[in-house]
Design an enzyme around this catalytic site. Sequence first.
Site, PDB file in Angstrom:
ATOM      1  N   THR A  53       0.871  -1.184   0.000  1.00 48.14           N
ATOM      2  CA  THR A  53       0.000   0.000   0.000  1.00 48.14           C
ATOM      3  C   THR A  53       0.900   1.223   0.000  1.00 48.14           C
ATOM      4  OG1 THR A  53      -1.655  -1.193   1.263  1.00 48.14           O
ATOM      5  CG2 THR A  53      -1.792   1.177   1.400  1.00 48.14           C
ATOM      6  N   GLY A  86       0.670   0.162   5.800  1.00 51.70           N
ATOM      7  CA  GLY A  86       1.160  -0.633   6.926  1.00 51.70           C
ATOM      8  C   GLY A  86       0.153  -1.629   7.467  1.00 51.70           C
ATOM      9  N   GLY A  87      -0.873  -1.993   6.662  1.00 56.47           N
ATOM     10  CA  GLY A  87      -1.849  -2.969   7.140  1.00 56.47           C
ATOM     11  C   GLY A  87      -2.455  -2.484   8.444  1.00 56.47           C
ATOM     12  N   ASP A 123      -8.927  -8.783   3.072  1.00 57.91           N
ATOM     13  CA  ASP A 123      -9.113  -7.892   4.231  1.00 57.91           C
ATOM     14  C   ASP A 123     -10.421  -8.204   4.966  1.00 57.91           C
ATOM     15  OD1 ASP A 123      -6.773  -6.544   3.972  1.00 57.91           O
ATOM     16  OD2 ASP A 123      -7.636  -4.601   3.478  1.00 57.91           O
ATOM     17  N   SER A 181     -10.987  -1.655   6.267  1.00 68.63           N
ATOM     18  CA  SER A 181      -9.641  -1.178   5.964  1.00 68.63           C
ATOM     19  C   SER A 181      -9.046  -0.511   7.194  1.00 68.63           C
ATOM     20  CB  SER A 181      -9.708  -0.167   4.820  1.00 68.63           C
ATOM     21  OG  SER A 181      -8.431   0.374   4.561  1.00 68.63           O
ATOM     22  N   SER A 182      -7.725  -0.498   7.244  1.00 73.48           N
ATOM     23  CA  SER A 182      -7.054   0.290   8.287  1.00 73.48           C
ATOM     24  C   SER A 182      -6.649   1.647   7.744  1.00 73.48           C
ATOM     25  CB  SER A 182      -5.802  -0.438   8.762  1.00 73.48           C
ATOM     26  OG  SER A 182      -6.150  -1.678   9.304  1.00 73.48           O
TER      27      SER A 182
END
Length: 573
Positions: free
Chosen positions: A390, A477-478, A430, A455-456
């Site tokens: 990402t 960064g997930g 996800d 989502s983060s």
Amino acid sequence: MTRLNRLLPLSLAALVLAAAPATARTTKPAAAASTTSLHAMVAAANPMAVDAGLKVLKAGGSAVDAAVAVQAVLGLVEPQSSGLGGGAFMTYYDARTRKVTAYNGRETAPAGATPDMFLGSNGKPLPRPVAMTSGRSAGVPGAIAMLYLAQGQHGKLKWADLFGDAERLADQGFPAPGRMAAAASSNAAQAGTPDAVAYFTRPDGAKVQAGDLWKNPAYAVSIRKVAAEGPKAILEGPIAEQIVAKLSQGPIPGTMTLKDLASYKPKATPAVCRPYRIYVVCTPPAPSGGPAVLEGLGILERTDIDKHPNDAQGWYLFSQASRLTYADRDRYYGDPDFVDVPMEGLLAKDYLDARAKLIDPTTAGPPPKPGVPKGAAVRGADQTREPGGTTHFVIVDKDGNAVSMTTTVESIFGDGRMVGGFFLNNQLTDFSFEPKDYEGVPAANAVAAGKRPRSSMAPAIVLDRQGRLVAAVGSPGGPSIIAFVLKGLVGVLDWKLPMQETLALPNLIGIGNIYASEPARYPPGVVEQLAAKGVKLQGGPFGEGSGLHGVEVTPGGLRGGADPRREGVAKGY
Ligand code: DON
């Protein structure tokens, strides 16, 4: 300069300019200085993308125009992270109206997606590498459709004129970036797919090396089509047909249809904005991770973290706010079009008061449980896992409009399946692989047809109380994104550090009983003092690294920063 001075009220200008307390000055991390510019700025993970964005800004383009150019180049030079086959969230500040809009380009699950599609024939979750490279992992890509919507509303140049750099670099070649080359040679499952191996292998049989002149003629063709037709170029016609064919291939074919692609709709809604001390912080609503960042800030606002720049007590408070925030976010977040996310309850004053009171002077014993905010349904324990690829970029144009955009193909090279010179995403991993928890309670983030996975990603924009731009920041960064962005905001707003120094601060993710961090980046003694308070930092790799990029408005101009952990840069004019 005059304009920027006007942007800030005197009191705030003084605050932003004020030298940080002596403790911060003596303990500040070693970092390159922030870049300062007077008119406009781009901060992104690759210098070729930054240059493309700056060119558009200098040609009179708006921040959103530049975002299109930046995304088009990132899809080529940072294909491990984002591109035409992925999704995105963008927070947009309009300097004239002082309104902040959230654009949602999150991928949607196809009509054929089912809650158990990531379970194997034994009823157990598929191993992640298997699920990620399967035909089931891709959602309908939304990044380009989202940009097209935003550019139609806030662009100044013609859409078709924003792709020149991407097209030229794809046709004539670009020096292969080190991160792209390293990802191509990594042992990630997606780097070993037939498409990835074919694309990244040189004529002499070796894998792409940093600095090789790399061409992608198929990408140039796709980009020309996107320039001419907009998102239809991907969501309809021959490229859409190739996407459907690619995802129907084994192993484990998916269900994506032409109808799924053609029906994709990006969304524009007001951003979620909450006061934080003398500021207002805005992010997209769920399913983004933005409101979780706002909860973390809400908890920290009830502490004196602002009096503890980069010291042990400051980091202790940060670590505890992080744990409390993740406990709630993991339990309650999903796509609000499908499940009730109790966002108002989670951000309510009395709820935040109660959450902040859970921070003890030292910590021991079991980790915090999720709270029960107003409006919360019973939710199963979360079993979502998110490794990945990402990127985040920030753009401020000469009129003071700002873009904060996090864009993703999810994991490194998405699902490893390529169409038209770009990778398709694996964003649907996800979702929670298990539709229910071990007690049979449904998860907020279970798969459903047409649903967007949680989502983060949390692209943030900060304003002063008069609605003027103060800063913009975000990160990949997930799951760690929430803590990364929280750090970016605390560093600039509470600790008064310049953007670049803020981004270089240690990353710290408190989640459950784990405190993942970068012990070597703390000032002397802090790691030991944290351990004495019950916070034992774990070093080593934790999930995906950060890639923070940000810009702040100061009386001296725009001040930008690029995460020293990646290869990006902040540049302006
Ligand atoms: O939307 C999300 O939260 C994830 N797909 C983001 C993955 C990611 O940030 C990987 N990082 N480099």
